[in-house]
Write a protein that holds these residues in place. Structure first.
Motif, PDB file in Angstrom:
ATOM      1  N   PHE A  40       0.823  -1.210   0.000  1.00 13.06           N
ATOM      2  CA  PHE A  40       0.000   0.000   0.000  1.00 13.06           C
ATOM      3  C   PHE A  40       0.862   1.267   0.000  1.00 13.06           C
ATOM      4  O   PHE A  40       0.526   2.250  -0.651  1.00 13.06           O
ATOM      5  N   GLY A  41       1.979   1.219   0.724  1.00 11.57           N
ATOM      6  CA  GLY A  41       2.853   2.394   0.843  1.00 11.57           C
ATOM      7  C   GLY A  41       3.354   2.930  -0.490  1.00 11.57           C
ATOM      8  O   GLY A  41       3.723   4.108  -0.584  1.00 11.57           O
ATOM      9  N   THR A  42       3.373   2.085  -1.548  1.00 10.48           N
ATOM     10  CA  THR A  42       3.840   2.562  -2.851  1.00 10.48           C
ATOM     11  C   THR A  42       2.732   2.479  -3.915  1.00 10.48           C
ATOM     12  O   THR A  42       3.006   2.612  -5.106  1.00 10.48           O
ATOM     13  N   ALA A  43       1.494   2.302  -3.474  1.00  9.70           N
ATOM     14  CA  ALA A  43       0.393   2.126  -4.435  1.00  9.70           C
ATOM     15  C   ALA A  43       0.092   3.402  -5.228  1.00  9.70           C
ATOM     16  O   ALA A  43      -0.567   3.357  -6.257  1.00  9.70           O
ATOM     17  N   HIS A  44       0.601   4.538  -4.739  1.00 10.27           N
ATOM     18  CA  HIS A  44       0.367   5.798  -5.474  1.00 10.27           C
ATOM     19  C   HIS A  44       1.458   6.058  -6.503  1.00 10.27           C
ATOM     20  O   HIS A  44       1.488   7.123  -7.114  1.00 10.27           O
ATOM     21  N   VAL A  54      -7.870   2.537  18.235  1.00 12.29           N
ATOM     22  CA  VAL A  54      -8.626   3.034  17.080  1.00 12.29           C
ATOM     23  C   VAL A  54      -8.901   1.839  16.165  1.00 12.29           C
ATOM     24  O   VAL A  54      -8.285   0.780  16.324  1.00 12.29           O
ATOM     25  N   SER A  55      -9.838   2.007  15.229  1.00 13.43           N
ATOM     26  CA  SER A  55     -10.214   0.840  14.420  1.00 13.43           C
ATOM     27  C   SER A  55      -9.115   0.454  13.425  1.00 13.43           C
ATOM     28  O   SER A  55      -8.856  -0.719  13.206  1.00 13.43           O
ATOM     29  N   TYR A  56      -8.484   1.458  12.811  1.00 11.33           N
ATOM     30  CA  TYR A  56      -7.473   1.134  11.800  1.00 11.33           C
ATOM     31  C   TYR A  56      -6.442   2.259  11.685  1.00 11.33           C
ATOM     32  O   TYR A  56      -6.797   3.433  11.641  1.00 11.33           O
ATOM     33  N   VAL A  57      -5.175   1.861  11.662  1.00 15.08           N
ATOM     34  CA  VAL A  57      -4.103   2.837  11.437  1.00 15.08           C
ATOM     35  C   VAL A  57      -3.489   2.514  10.083  1.00 15.08           C
ATOM     36  O   VAL A  57      -2.983   1.417   9.863  1.00 15.08           O
ATOM     37  N   SER A  58      -3.542   3.453   9.182  1.00  8.37           N
ATOM     38  CA  SER A  58      -3.038   3.206   7.831  1.00  8.37           C
ATOM     39  C   SER A  58      -1.515   3.080   7.833  1.00  8.37           C
ATOM     40  O   SER A  58      -0.831   3.759   8.588  1.00  8.37           O
ATOM     41  N   THR A  59      -0.997   2.214   6.951  1.00 11.42           N
ATOM     42  CA  THR A  59       0.457   2.035   6.850  1.00 11.42           C
ATOM     43  C   THR A  59       1.067   2.923   5.766  1.00 11.42           C
ATOM     44  O   THR A  59       2.273   2.974   5.624  1.00 11.42           O
ATOM     45  N   ALA A  89       0.240   7.487   0.200  1.00  8.35           N
ATOM     46  CA  ALA A  89      -0.820   6.765  -0.515  1.00  8.35           C
ATOM     47  C   ALA A  89      -2.176   7.089   0.109  1.00  8.35           C
ATOM     48  O   ALA A  89      -3.159   7.334  -0.601  1.00  8.35           O
ATOM     49  N   MET A  90      -2.226   7.115   1.433  1.00  6.53           N
ATOM     50  CA  MET A  90      -3.483   7.416   2.116  1.00  6.53           C
ATOM     51  C   MET A  90      -3.918   8.860   1.818  1.00  6.53           C
ATOM     52  O   MET A  90      -5.096   9.113   1.536  1.00  6.53           O
ATOM     53  N   LEU A  91      -2.965   9.785   1.855  1.00  8.79           N
ATOM     54  CA  LEU A  91      -3.314  11.178   1.555  1.00  8.79           C
ATOM     55  C   LEU A  91      -3.936  11.288   0.167  1.00  8.79           C
ATOM     56  O   LEU A  91      -4.951  11.961  -0.022  1.00  8.79           O
ATOM     57  N   GLY A 137      -1.572   1.788  -8.505  1.00  7.75           N
ATOM     58  CA  GLY A 137      -1.330   0.405  -8.076  1.00  7.75           C
ATOM     59  C   GLY A 137      -2.624  -0.346  -7.795  1.00  7.75           C
ATOM     60  O   GLY A 137      -2.696  -1.559  -7.954  1.00  7.75           O
ATOM     61  N   ILE A 138      -3.648   0.369  -7.387  1.00  7.62           N
ATOM     62  CA  ILE A 138      -4.947  -0.260  -7.116  1.00  7.62           C
ATOM     63  C   ILE A 138      -5.698  -0.454  -8.427  1.00  7.62           C
ATOM     64  O   ILE A 138      -6.200  -1.535  -8.738  1.00  7.62           O
TER      65      ILE A 138
END
Ligand code: AMP
Length: 395
Positions: free
Chosen positions: A144-148, A368-373, A377-379, A389-390
């Motif tokens: 996920f960290g490089t999916a952008h 918390v429910s989820y912490v993004s890695t 990519a999350m931004l 990448g997705i």
């Protein structure tokens, strides 16, 4: 969305793009192994099915082959975390790799050398991607960290697996958690945006205005809004070229019926230092020579109240200079309020940049429910982009 759960990997070779870009110390020991642990469930499912795993990743930003950035340094850590001796090959394409892959048996794990030793990786080179693609029967993207990034191993390679490509469990969890906030969310939806500057959050604000009911604004960007509204902000951080924009955001929010909650008081300091003199002031009446470095006690109460009502919470960015203990209280109280709301059944996602550091520093990770890695990519997902990448796996 196809994930590894849709495949049986018996006698299959899974080529997994992972993000093992972990920090190393001077003795080349891994100092923080979260990213490796995050990929473990994906790897184990494939091995338990009776498949074999070929791991590919980047490490750092090498210019060509650089000993310092060799993935050989982390083999011991991956071995320790998986509980299986991981094999390593000193290249990521070519004859040596072909042989190592050919000899790989079910239940075995092979790690390839740093993909970025070849410029072709970041250039998104198609023939490099095709060479990599030969090593697997199924392509799994769990980075996920490089999916952008539209790099060879994260995006371009997917076209060589028209029917045999899928997401790993980490990727799937990241996508599902952001969908829970932006698509299938239970209302009221609250976004908490902190951090330093409005300019770096504008893409997010514009995208979420159609998706949330409440926005809490904190951190340095507070003062651009307060100044735009005619308040006195002393020497607080401000982006004078964004005053107009701040007013536009407030107006758009009003039209869309999104309630924006700005701080009402602040912890102000006479310099940008933990040793500075500090006191509480109204957020719109900060004397010259003083700057707001945290939200004040009345604001904490108000923010906690808003958080307690929310059913879905997105948190991006600290509401104060949390790195300095004297100005961390607002961020800690905010984290506590989110933890309480989560315990009461709200879904909370923390992601993008510095909020993850704050969450870890104050031990909110499991509350918390989820912490993004994935920071960047999350931004980009919060800004509404479909990450290459997705997209490549979905096509
Ligand atoms: P960001 O990367 O945009 O999420 O910004 C995070 C940074 O914002 C952290 O390093 C905080 O120290 C900083 N920050 C938070 N509140 C303030 C403030 N009131 N004044 C200056 N910087 C702040």
């Amino acid at each position: 969305m196809k994930t590894i759960k849709d495949f049986n990997f018996k006698d299959q070779k899974a080529l997994i793009r992972v993000d093992f870009n972990v920090p190393l110390n001077d003795a080349f020991k891994v100092t923080e192994s979260n990213r490796i642990e995050a990929a473990k469930p994906t790897i184990m499912k494939i091995l338990n099915d009776g498949g074999s795993v070929i791991l590919m990743s980047h490490l750092g930003r090498p210019k060509g082959v650089t000993e310092k950035y060799s993935l050989k340094h982390i083999v011991y850590k991956v071995t320790e975390i998986l509980g299986i001796q991981v094999k390593f090959v000193e290249d990521c394409i070519g004859e040596k790799v072909e042989l190592a892959v050919k000899n790989l048996k079910p239940g075995e794990v092979l790690m390839l050398e740093n993909l970025r030793f070849y410029n072709e990786e970041e250039a998104g080179d198609v023939s490099f991607a095709e060479k990599l693609s030969k090593f697997g029967d199924v392509y799994v993207n769990d980075a996920f960290g490089t999916a952008h990034r539209a790099h060879a191993s994260t995006t371009i390679i997917a076209q060589f697996f028209p029917n045999n490509k899928c997401f790993g469990l980490l990727m799937a969890a990241e996508i599902e958690s952001i969908d829970k906030v932006l698509k299938n969310s239970e209302k009221p939806v609250l976004a908490i945006l902190g951090g330093a500057k409005v300019s770096s959050k504008i893409g997010i604000i514009e995208n979420i205005l159609d998706k949330v009911n409440h926005i809490i604004i904190g951190g340095g960007m507070t003062f651009t809004f307060i100044k735009a509204l005619g308040g006195k902000i002393g020497n607080s951080l401000v982006e004078d070229d964004k005053l107009e924009l701040a007013l536009e955001i407030l107006e758009k929010a009003r039209q869309k019926n999104v309630k924006i909650h700005l701080p009402i008081d602040a912890v102000i300091a006479d310099s940008f230092s933990n040793d500075a003199k500090y006191k509480i002031a109204d957020v719109n009446d900060i004397p010259d020579g003083w700057m707001g470095l945290d939200v004040g006690p009345k604001t904490n109460v108000g923010f906690s109240f808003v958080i307690a009502q929310a059913k879905t919470i997105l948190w991006n960015g600290p509401v104060g200079v949390f790195e300095m203990p004297n100005f961390a209280k607002g961020t800690i109280e905010l984290g506590n309020a989110i933890a309480d709301a989560t315990e009461d059944g709200a879904f909370s996602l923390v992601g993008g940049g510095d909020s993850v550091a704050a969450v870890k520093q104050f031990n909110f990770e499991n509350k918390v429910s989820y912490v993004s890695t994935g920071g960047g990519a999350m931004l980009e997902m919060l800004e509404g982009s479909i990450l290459p990448g997705i997209q490549a796996v979905l096509e």
